[in-house]
Design a protein around this motif. Structure first.
Motif, PDB file in Angstrom:
ATOM      1  N   LEU A 115       0.826  -1.218   0.000  1.00 35.27           N
ATOM      2  CA  LEU A 115       0.000   0.000   0.000  1.00 35.27           C
ATOM      3  C   LEU A 115       0.857   1.263   0.000  1.00 35.27           C
ATOM      4  O   LEU A 115       0.495   2.265  -0.618  1.00 35.27           O
ATOM      5  N   GLU A 133      -3.764   8.940   0.689  1.00 31.65           N
ATOM      6  CA  GLU A 133      -3.758   8.138   1.917  1.00 31.65           C
ATOM      7  C   GLU A 133      -5.114   7.454   2.096  1.00 31.65           C
ATOM      8  O   GLU A 133      -5.192   6.287   2.475  1.00 31.65           O
ATOM      9  N   LEU A 137      -6.109   3.562   2.162  1.00 29.25           N
ATOM     10  CA  LEU A 137      -6.848   3.018   3.306  1.00 29.25           C
ATOM     11  C   LEU A 137      -8.085   2.245   2.837  1.00 29.25           C
ATOM     12  O   LEU A 137      -8.400   1.179   3.373  1.00 29.25           O
ATOM     13  N   GLY A 197      -8.481  10.381   9.497  1.00 28.04           N
ATOM     14  CA  GLY A 197      -9.334  11.499   9.066  1.00 28.04           C
ATOM     15  C   GLY A 197      -9.060  12.765   9.850  1.00 28.04           C
ATOM     16  O   GLY A 197      -9.574  13.837   9.514  1.00 28.04           O
TER      17      GLY A 197
END
Lengths: 198, 225
Positions: A115, A133, A137, A197
């Motif tokens: 990732l 990002e 995710l 977040g």
């Protein structure tokens, strides 16, 4: 990538994921463009040696191909009937070798490393406002929720059987959807609590 | 450390918490009460997962509804369902996920991950798929993933509800050893019996704020009536 990483210290384990992805791309492109029985035989030898060098147990290697078995059988029969045995072997062989090569990458690369590489590859998309990002995710969570939803489906199926409702689709779909949404809600809370977040 | 000032919380036009005034400090604070009494909502207010309808919450000098990001760096949350907290496919990767925003070199990050796994006894499961762990091990993994960030306060919402007695003991042993403030809601009265500070919540109000033994007596009287 659903937790099938096989720990090890081989050169394949240590190689950068980006390099492995480029080799995978070259490998699959080659066997598709130059599809012939001798090329496929050479490619099969290459994959066999790569698995051996990565010290992947034979059982684990074959397990990666098991989900393909019905597709392979149907495709083989259909292509044989349509184009003859040689062409059928070429088409099915290409598919099996491509999957085996991709599985070798996931067996020797942690999800985190993969990732991180994908996130780096997506970097140019930042200029058009893509949050790389979050994209990474989302991919991670997609991988992670597969076994969770499989558990939900398994327990709902058992509950349906226990109530004698094996043939009732609503007794299956409704609890699976409700529990999946409930899980998503809990997961969202946990992600916020872990600072995602923020 | 944690202060509720005239806090009320209404969700979907239903009052969930009313007139909450409390100062929570000390190493261990328990919260007991019936289902739907407001235990979880109290915890959610502390790290900003919920915002008060009126009044204010102050945590380490910050208001979670206004400074959620800063609060969540210092206050972590352990939920009942460990499956919902595990994000990455393997054990070590999930712990490392918590450190993604920390500027650490790979060896430093690996060291922190290994220390956290050692703390909860999961070292030998380092590369195992997270979904293959037992419920107790998953909860310990969730705890390791939290503790690796070194929070000052840990909020636990019924962390042993889904665990058997043995797994409960393992999780509680780890929680008891933590050198930080732990605020825990639970239905397992044995866990908080010896605690110095336990709140009893009923109908969205704190009806007792006392020692574990007295809180249990109050709660049992409430249940029996």
């Amino acid at each position: 990538m659903i937790g099938i990483y096989h720990p090890g210290t081989s050169w394949l384990h240590r190689a950068p994921p980006g390099l492995k992805l480029v080799i995978l791309l070259l490998f699959t492109t080659t066997i598709v463009i130059f599809r012939s029985l001798p090329v496929l035989a050479g490619a099969a030898l290459f994959i066999f040696i790569a698995y051996a060098l990565a010290r992947i147990p034979m059982g684990l290697a074959l397990k990666q191909l098991r989900p393909l078995r019905w597709i392979v059988l149907l495709l083989m029969a259909f292509q044989w009937w349509l184009l003859g045995w040689e062409r059928a072997f070429e088409i099915v062989g290409t598919l099996v070798l491509a999957v085996a090569a991709a599985a070798l990458i996931t067996l020797t690369t942690t999800t985190t490393a993969m990732l991180a590489t994908l996130e780096r590859m997506l970097t140019p998309a930042r200029f058009i406002g893509v949050d790389t990002e979050k994209v990474a995710l989302v991919l991670t969570l997609t991988i992670r929720v597969v076994p969770v939803i499989a558990d939900i489906v398994g327990s709902v199926r058992d509950a349906r059987r226990a109530r004698g409702l094996e043939r009732n689709a609503r007794a299956f779909v409704t609890p699976v959807v409700i529990r999946t949404v409930g899980y998503s809600h809990d997961l969202g809370d946990a992600l916020i609590a872990r600072g995602v977040g923020d | 450390m944690i202060e509720f000032r005239d806090v009320c919380l209404t969700l979907n036009a239903r009052p969930v918490l009313s007139d909450i005034n409390a100062e929570l400090s000390g190493p261990r604070v328990g919260i007991i009460g019936a289902n739907g009494s407001g235990k979880t909502s109290l915890l959610r207010l502390i790290n900003g997962l919920a915002s008060p309808t009126s009044g204010s919450v102050h945590v380490l000098g910050l208001q979670p509804d206004r400074n959620g990001r800063a609060v969540r760096k210092k206050v972590s949350f352990l939920f009942s369902n460990p499956d919902a907290q595990i994000v990455m496919p393997t054990v070590a990767e999930d712990v490392a996920f918590s450190l993604r925003r920390h500027s650490l070199s790979d060896p430093e990050r690996d060291l922190r991950v290994n220390q956290a796994l050692h703390q909860v006894g999961l070292t030998e499961h380092h590369d195992h798929p997270a979904h293959a762990l037992s419920s107790g091990q998953k909860q310990l993994l969730a705890l390791a993933s939290i503790m690796v960030t070194e929070p000052q306060i840990l909020l636990c919402d019924e962390p042993t509800t889904l665990l058997d007695r043995r797994n409960t003991r393992e999780v509680i042993n780890v929680l008891n050893d933590l050198p930080i403030t732990v605020v825990m809601s639970t239905h397992d009265l044995d866990l908080i019996r010896d605690w110095d500070r336990v709140l009893v919540v009923d109908g969205g109000r704190i009806i007792a704020d006392t020692t574990g033994i007295e809180a249990i007596a109050t709660y049992l009287k409430l249940v029996d009536s």
